[in-house]
Design an enzyme around this catalytic site. Structure first.
Site, short mmCIF file in Angstrom:
data_model
loop_
_atom_site.label_atom_id
_atom_site.label_comp_id
_atom_site.label_asym_id
_atom_site.label_seq_id
_atom_site.Cartn_x
_atom_site.Cartn_y
_atom_site.Cartn_z
CG HIS A 16 94.62 53.93 86.14
ND1 HIS A 16 94.70 52.84 85.31
CD2 HIS A 16 95.46 53.68 87.16
CE1 HIS A 16 95.53 51.94 85.82
NE2 HIS A 16 96.01 52.43 86.94
CG PHE A 17 97.95 55.23 83.48
CD1 PHE A 17 98.36 55.48 84.78
CD2 PHE A 17 97.87 53.92 83.05
CE1 PHE A 17 98.71 54.43 85.63
CE2 PHE A 17 98.20 52.88 83.90
CZ PHE A 17 98.62 53.13 85.19
#
Length: 688
Positions: free
Chosen positions: A411-412
Site C-alpha cells: 500500500h501502495f
C-alpha cells in the site's frame, strides 16, 4: 565517471561445473553481466533509482556493441577486476549511461566492451510475479466499457501492473514511469471484479457508480490473524474504500493535470451492521461518486458506499478522498493539538507492557488481541484506569515504524504509506487492551470481541500519513462510555493517532463490543494440487502452520533481500509429517523435488500433505487464494541403501565465507566455523 569492482575467485565457483566439461572456465557472458551490474550500481549511486520503485536496468536495444574476450577466468585464478569508464550520462525520463567495460584477471586484460549503453526503464511488480495471474480465468461476467473488461486482471494491474492494463488506452501516458494513483496490492487487495459501471470513463462525472464484488476466501490470512475468525474491521473498511479509489481513477482525475497526484482518504463516517465470516461468500460494494471539487492543485471527491451480503446491509459509509501534489503532502500540519493534548504524548505512567513476546494475559486468555501480522501496537506504555474526561480509563500504545513492514509493500506500489485502516485498527486494539485490563468480560462463558461494535456509528478524520521514514506511531484513546447489555458489554471511545509528535488521525464513537458467544466456526477450505487440479486430502494426514520472517528464518535470504525457507527445512517438514501420519520414523526421502521458492515476506502458511508414501509441502498463494506445491518426495520407512560417496580430492582452507560475502546466512544460521574446498568437494566444521 569511473567505477572499479572486484571479485575473488575460488575453484568452487558454480560456473566451472557446467562450462565446460574437462575445460572449466567462466563464461565471458558472465564477465559482461558483471559489468552491467556495476553500471547499475553506478546509476544507483548517482541517485537515479530514487523514486523509481519497480524500475529495472537493461542494455539499450537496437545498438551494436563490440565485445572482445582475450583471457579467461579458470579455477586457479585469484581475482577478477571490473572497471567501468563512463563516457556519457543522459538524464531525463529514461536515464542512460554510455561506458566502456574492462575486466582484468590477475593483472591480464581479459574482456573489453566498447560504448555499451545501459538504461533504467519502468517496470511493474506483475512482471516478476506471474503467479498472481497464472492460469486465472474470470468465473463471472464483468463490466465492459468501450470494449475493455474490468475483471480481476484490470484490478490487479491497477495495483501492480501497467496502468494501461488497468484502464485501457486512456492511461498509456502513465506507462513510461509517470506516477499515478494505485490500488493496494496483495495481501491488502480486496477486489475481485466489477460487475456494473454507470458513467463514462474519463468523464469526471458526479453520479458515476459501480458494483464491485470481493470473493471472501474461506482461509484468508486475516481470519487467522484476527482475535476471532471474523473479518477484521480494517479489512472491511478497505473493501469499502478501495472501490472509491478505483472510481477516482476511472473518471480520469489524474489526467486533469500534468502534476503527479497522490491519493489519500480524508475522513468518513460509517456503521457496521453485520460480521463477515470465512463462510460468507461474496461481498458486494456499491459505491457512488457524490461530489468533485478542485482547489489549489488538489482534487477532492466524495462517495456514498454500501456493502451488501446476500442483499443485506453489512456496512454503510460516507467518505471523502483527495488527490494531492507532492508539495501538499510534504507540508501537512496534521491536527494541531492544545498544549494539554500534546502533554498526553509523554505523560508518565507506571504501566509498560511489551506485546511483542505475546504475553498470555492478552494472547492466551478468554479475550485475545490479534496475531503478529495484524497487531498494530508493539507496547502499551500508558494506562490510567480513572483517566479521560469521563474517568472511565485512558490508554496509550506505541508501534515502532519499520520500513520493511508488509503493508508498505502492499500500500501502495511506488507510494508506500501505512493504510489509514490499520491506524484505525491500532486504535481498536488499544481499546481492546483496556477492556481486557478492566476485566469487562468477567462472568461470561465464551467472551469474544466483535470486529467493531455492530450498529454503532463511528467517524474518523485523517490529516497526515505514516511513511517508511517515520519512527514511532502513538495511539491515545479514552473511554467515554461503558454500557452493559443483555449479551455483553459495549465500550465507546474517542482518540487520536500521532506519528513522531504530529497528530494526524482522530476517531470518535469507536465502539468495542464484547459478546458472550462462541467464535464462529470456519468451513475447512479445500486444497488443490495446482499442477493436476485434483483435490488434496485433508484430515489426519494434513497439517497446517504459519511461518513468519521473525527469528532464524529472517537470516536465510539467498538473494540478500527477501527471506526464504531453506530447502532442508522443507525436507524436515515432510519427514515430520510422514512420522505423524504413519506412526513410524521415516528412514529417508527420495525423488525430492523443490518446485518453487518459498519466500517468507512477512509471513506464509504451509501445509504438509501425506498420502501413502507421497509427501507434499504446500504454500498458500494469497494473491490467487490457492495452495501451490512447493516441495514433494517419496517417503521410505524401510532401511535405505546409500550409494558410496566419491573420494574427497585435495582441498585447501578457505577464509570465513560469511565475512567474505560468499554465504548469505545471517547470524542465527552461521554454524560453519571452518571450511575447506577442492575442485569437486568441500568439507567443514559445524558448531550449532
Amino acid at each position: 565517471g569511473y567505477l572499479r569492482a572486484s571479485k575473488g575467485i575460488t575453484p568452487a565457483e558454480w560456473t566451472f561445473e557446467g562450462h565446460f566439461k574437462n575445460d572449466p572456465c567462466m563464461p565471458g557472458t558472465l564477465m559482461f553481466e558483471g559489468c552491467l551490474q556495476a553500471v547499475g550500481f553506478y546509476l544507483a549511486g548517482l541517485g537515479y533509482t530514487l523514486r523509481k520503485d519497480g524500475w529495472r536496468f537493461e542494455v539499450a536495444p537496437d545498438l551494436a556493441y563490440a565485445l572482445r574476450c582475450r583471457g579467461q577466468v579458470i579455477p586457479t585464478s585469484k581475482m577478477l577486476i571490473t572497471e567501468i569508464f563512463v563516457e556519457e550520462v543522459h538524464d531525463g525520463p529514461i536515464p542512460t549511461v554510455y561506458a566502456d567495460f574492462l575486466c582484468t584477471v590477475d593483472g591480464l586484460k581479459a574482456f573489453h566492451a566498447r560504448r555499451v549503453a545501459v538504461r533504467l526503464i519502468p517496470d511493474y511488480p506483475l512482471t516478476s510475479r506471474p503467479e498472481v495471474l497464472d492460469g486465472y480465468v474470470e468465473p463471472k461476467p464483468v463490466a465492459v466499457v468501450d470494449g475493455f473488461p474490468f475483471g480481476y486482471h484490470s484490478l490487479i494491474s491497477c495495483a501492480w501492473g501497467r496502468p494501461s492494463d488497468a484502464f485501457g488506452p486512456m492511461y498509456r501516458v502513465f506507462d513510461q514511469g509517470r506516477h499515478c494513483a494505485r490500488l493496494p496490492g496483495p495481501p491488502y487487495h480486496f477486489m475481485s471484479r466489477i460487475t456494473r459501471i454507470d458513467g463514462p470513463i474519463g468523464g469526471m462525472k458526479v453520479g458515476t457508480a459501480i458494483d464491485l464484488e470481493y470473493d471472501i476466501p474461506s482461509d484468508a490470512w486475516y481470519f487467522d490473524e484476527n482475535s476471532t475468525p471474523v473479518m477484521p474491521f480494517a479489512v472491511l473498511l478497505e473493501a469499502a474504500l478501495q472501490p472509491c479509489g478505483w472510481i477516482a481513477c476511472y473518471i480520469g482525475s489524474a489526467l486533469t493535470t500534468d502534476q503527479d497526484l497522490y491519493f489519500r482518504n480524508l475522513d468518513g463516517s460509517g456503521t457496521l451492521h453485520k460480521e463477515l465470516l470465512p463462510t460468507s461468500g461474496t461481498l458486494i460494494t456499491r459505491a457512488t461518486l457524490t461530489n468533485i471539487s478542485r482547489s489549489g492543485g488538489m482534487i477532492i471527491v466524495g462517495f456514498d458506499v454500501r456493502c451488501l451480503l446476500d442483499g443485506e446491509s453489512v456496512y454503510d459509509l460516507k467518505t471523502v478522498f483527495g488527490f494531492f501534489p507532492t508539495k501538499a503532502l510534504a507540508n501537512q500540519v496534521g491536527m494541531p493539538p492544545t498544549d494539554a493534548e500534546r502533554a498526553t504524548l509523554e505523560a508518565p505512567s507506571d504501566v509498560l507492557v511489551d506485546l511483542q513476546p505475546r504475553p498470555a494475559r492478552y494472547f492466551a486468555g478468554p479475550l485475545v488481541l490479534p496475531s503478529q501480522m495484524l497487531l498494530m501496537i508493539d507496547r502499551v506504555d500508558g494506562w490510567w484506569p480513572d483517566g479521560g474526561k469521563k474517568g472511565l480509563g485512558r490508554v496509550r500504545g506505541r508501534k515502532d515504524v519499520e520500513a520493511s513492514e508488509w503493508f508498505f509493500k502492499a500500500h501502495f506500489f511506488s507510494d508506500p504509506v501505512q493504510p489509514g485502516s490499520l491506524g484505525i485498527e491500532a486504535m481498536i486494539q488499544a481499546v481492546q487492551w483496556a477492556a481486557i485490563e478492566l476485566h469487562l468480560h468477567e462472568g461470561m462463558a465464551a467472551p469474544r470481541f466483535e470486529g467493531l461494535a455492530l450498529d454503532v456509528a463511528m467517524s474518523w478524520k485523517y490529516r497526515g500519513q505514516v511513511v517508511p521514514r517515520n519512527q514511532v506511531v502513538t495511539v491515545d484513546m479514552e473511554i467515554v462510555e461503558i454500557r452493559r447489555e443483555a449479551n455483553g458489554v459495549l465500550v465507546l471511545a474517542d482518540g487520536f493517532l500521532w506519528v513522531d509528535g504530529l497528530r494526524i488521525y482522530g476517531a470518535t464513537g469507536m465502539g468495542i463490543r464484547i459478546v458472550d458467544a462462541p467464535n464462529p466456526r470456519r468451513k475447512p477450505p479445500v486444497a488443490y494440487d495446482t499442477r493436476t487440479g485434483t483435490p488434496l486430502l485433508t484430515g489426519p494426514t494434513s497439517s497446517e502452520e504459519r511461518v513468519t520472517a521473525d527469528g532464524w528464518v529472517g537470516d536465510h535470504a539467498p538473494t540478500w533481500t527477501r527471506p526464504a525457507l531453506p530447502a532442508m527445512s522443507m525436507v524436515h517438514r515432510l519427514l515430520v509429517a510422514a512420522e505423524a501420519s504413519d506412526g513410524r520414523r521415516p528412514t529417508g526421502l527420495t525423488d525430492v523435488t523443490i518446485h518453487r521458492w518459498v519466500v517468507v515476506d512477512p509471513a506464509i502458511r504451509l501445509r504438509t500433505q501425506i498420502e501413502g508414501h507421497s509427501a507434499k509441502l504446500l504454500v498458500h498463494n494469497d494473491a490467487r487464494n490457492r495452495w501451490d506445491v512447493a516441495a514433494s518426495g517419496t517417503v521410505h520407512f524401510d532401511p535405505l541403501e546409500l550409494p558410496p560417496s566419491e573420494p574427497v580430492n585435495a582441498q585447501r582452507a578457505e577464509p570465513d565465507p560469511y565475512a567474505a560475502g560468499r554465504l548469505f546466512h545471517g547470524p542465527a544460521l552461521r554454524f560453519l566455523t571452518e571450511l575447506s574446498a577442492g575442485e569437486r568437494s568441500a568439507s567443514g566444521t559445524i558448531d550449532p
